[in-house]
Design an enzyme around this catalytic site. Structure first.
Site, PDB file in Angstrom:
ATOM      1  N   LYS A 128       4.698  -8.174   5.974  1.00 51.38           N
ATOM      2  CA  LYS A 128       5.588  -7.912   4.831  1.00 51.38           C
ATOM      3  C   LYS A 128       6.694  -8.952   4.873  1.00 51.38           C
ATOM      4  O   LYS A 128       7.042  -9.447   5.948  1.00 51.38           O
ATOM      5  CB  LYS A 128       6.197  -6.511   4.942  1.00 51.38           C
ATOM      6  N   ASP A 168       5.696  -7.255  -4.522  1.00 55.27           N
ATOM      7  CA  ASP A 168       6.150  -5.906  -4.177  1.00 55.27           C
ATOM      8  C   ASP A 168       7.335  -5.670  -5.118  1.00 55.27           C
ATOM      9  O   ASP A 168       7.441  -6.332  -6.160  1.00 55.27           O
ATOM     10  CB  ASP A 168       6.529  -5.821  -2.692  1.00 55.27           C
TER      11      ASP A 168
HETATM   12  N1  GLU Z   1       3.010  -4.776  -1.975  1.00 54.66           N
HETATM   13  C1  GLU Z   1       1.733  -4.120  -2.096  1.00 54.66           C
HETATM   14  C2  GLU Z   1       1.583  -3.101  -0.997  1.00 54.66           C
HETATM   15  O1  GLU Z   1       2.561  -2.506  -0.582  1.00 54.66           O
HETATM   16  C3  GLU Z   1       0.579  -5.110  -2.194  1.00 54.66           C
HETATM   17  C4  GLU Z   1       0.416  -6.057  -1.055  1.00 54.66           C
HETATM   18  C5  GLU Z   1      -0.623  -7.138  -1.262  1.00 54.66           C
HETATM   19  O2  GLU Z   1      -1.305  -7.155  -2.286  1.00 54.66           O
HETATM   20  O3  GLU Z   1      -0.753  -7.984  -0.361  1.00 54.66           O
HETATM   21  O4  GLU Z   1       0.519  -2.778  -0.531  1.00 54.66           O
END
Ligand code: GLU
Length: 447
Positions: A128, A168
């Site tokens: 993240k 996100d």
């Molecule tokens: N931010 C999204 C999640 O919390 C997607 C992450 C992504 O597609 O890499 O899963």
């Protein structure tokens, strides 16, 4: 047989190593509580100290992001990437731009992402990232310059086989476009380093819909396991972004009634229920950074409740799709007392630990975020494979694939969460995700 691990001792160790990172502590506590019996039963996991290794990120990169605003004043933010674990695939997870972003928040989200990504059945590790930059009220020029500066540092830490960021909160298709443009400009490589891209340059159909639709598919499968269905059910949704609006849309497709949406200023209650037209308006309106959901009332009627959350509205199902810790203990009590039969997390851990306990004790069906909102990252995984193969799949094909992935996630959670009191989906998600990653770590030896 090595000594079994005690939850309290383990949590003391975590607190000592990462003081004040309360969001991270909470998520570790939630996962470890579920997986501890399976760890303590397995001497190989204990001997290899899998749990101790898994809670320590592979690395955390933090960096300065300097940029000039529209008045030419220099602004300074902090950027991060938490590369948590790449045991089963390249690091994968979103970037969040929001004033609340800290290392603790990103460690919590990165840790969750390890298990979520494992549950999709696709080869993706957990990560993240993001920044304390707040895009609200910023012009597109400012957002573009911020994204370019952010990527000027981040590019050296990512790549299609290394780490594949996505969006996100605060990072949508426009931001991904600016980030990808800068990545390509610096490296000269056109590849699948980011997901959530525009359709013209390697993005995947269905990526915007995937998280919200996926959460509703998960709800559908939970209800189906109890011979129930979404049709005719009233649903309270929070949030007004990508996840919330697509979840609301899929509820409509299934014959449910959506009563609410919300943003940081309050919540909207539309007793007549949202329609596709109203949802389309919200999506367009909210795409303007800083636009308020309250404006809906002038357009379509309904009531606006300033600085309030929607959890007091009578409903059959609650779908929190905004952000972490948005649904507390009292909210959960109110939902349970009002006859709510299911709570499904469209956002990442929107229920506080206390709220989760209330829902559990009240025997309300609970879909944990790391399973229920995995549709987004699953579609990102399919985008990665389309980019590697240099081809693109049709929306219909991807919709079918997403439906199947969500069904498989539901069944995996049900299988691992089966207990005397019925299915505990939260436990099932933790145990299934953990086993896969732990076995991979074991295979690598001590690294
Ligand atoms: N931010 C999204 C999640 O919390 C997607 C992450 C992504 O597609 O890499 O899963």
């Amino acid at each position: 047989m090595p000594e079994p691990i005690k939850l309290d001792d383990f949590m003391d160790w975590i607190a000592e190593r990462s003081p004040e990172q309360t969001e991270f502590h909470q998520t570790v506590h939630e996962v470890v509580q579920s997986v501890l019996p399976c760890v303590n039963d397995n001497p190989d996991y204990l001997r290899a100290r899998i749990l101790y290794r898994l809670v320590e990120p592979d690395r955390i990169v933090s960096f300065r992001v300097a940029w000039a605003d529209d008045r030419n004043d220099v602004q300074v933010n902090r950027g991060y990437r938490v590369q948590f674990c790449n045991a089963i695939g390249p690091y994968k997870g979103g970037l969040r731009f929001h004033s609340s972003v800290t290392e603790s928040i990103l460690k919590f989200l990165g840790f969750e992402q390890i298990f979520k990504n494992a549950l999709t059945g696709l080869p993706m590790g957990g990560a993240k990232g993001g920044s304390d930059f707040d895009p609200r009220g910023r012009s597109s020029g400012e957002i573009m310059r911020f994204c370019q500066s952010f990527m000027t540092e981040l590019y050296r830490h990512i790549g299609p086989d290394v780490d594949v960021p996505a969006g996100d909160i605060g990072v949508g298709e426009a931001e991904i476009g600016y980030l990808f443009g800068q990545y390509k400009r610096i490296t000269g490589h056109f590849n699948g380093t980011l997901t959530g891209k525009g359709l013209e340059f390697g993005g995947s159909c269905m990526r915007p819909e995937a998280t919200g639709y996926g959460a509703v598919y998960f709800l559908e499968d939970m209800l189906h396991s109890r011979d129930d269905a979404i049709e005719g059910r009233s649903v309270v949704v929070s949030g007004a972004g990508n996840v919330a609006t697509h979840a609301a849309e899929k509820i409509l497709h299934r014959g449910g009634k959506v009563l609410t949406l919300s943003d940081s200023g309050g919540f909207l209650h539309d007793e007549d229920g949202l329609t596709e037209e109203k949802i389309a308006w919200v999506r367009k309106h909210k795409a303007r950074h800083g636009a308020s959901l309250a404006d809906y009332v002038g357009e379509f009627g309904g009531e606006w409740h300033e600085d309030k959350k929607p959890w007091g509205v009578d409903c059959d199902v609650a779908l929190p799709c905004a952000t972490q810790d948005e649904l507390g203990q009292e909210d959960a009590k109110r939902l349970a007392n009002n006859g709510c039969i299911a709570v499904v997390e469209g956002a990442n851990r929107p229920l506080t630990i206390d709220a989760f306990q209330v829902v559990k004790d009240a025997d309300v069906l609970f879909g944990p975020g790391k399973a229920a909102n995995a549709g987004g990252v699953a579609m990102s995984g399919l985008e990665m494979s389309q980019n590697s193969a240099r081809l693109s799949r049709s929306a219909e094909d991807l919709r079918t694939a997403l439906r199947q992935i969500m069904r498989d996630i539901h069944n995996t959670c049900a299988e691992h969460g089966e207990g005397k009191q019925g299915v505990d989906y939260a436990k099932g998600a933790n145990v299934a995700g953990f086993r896969k990653v732990a076995d991979a770590l074991l295979a690598f030896g001590v690294v």
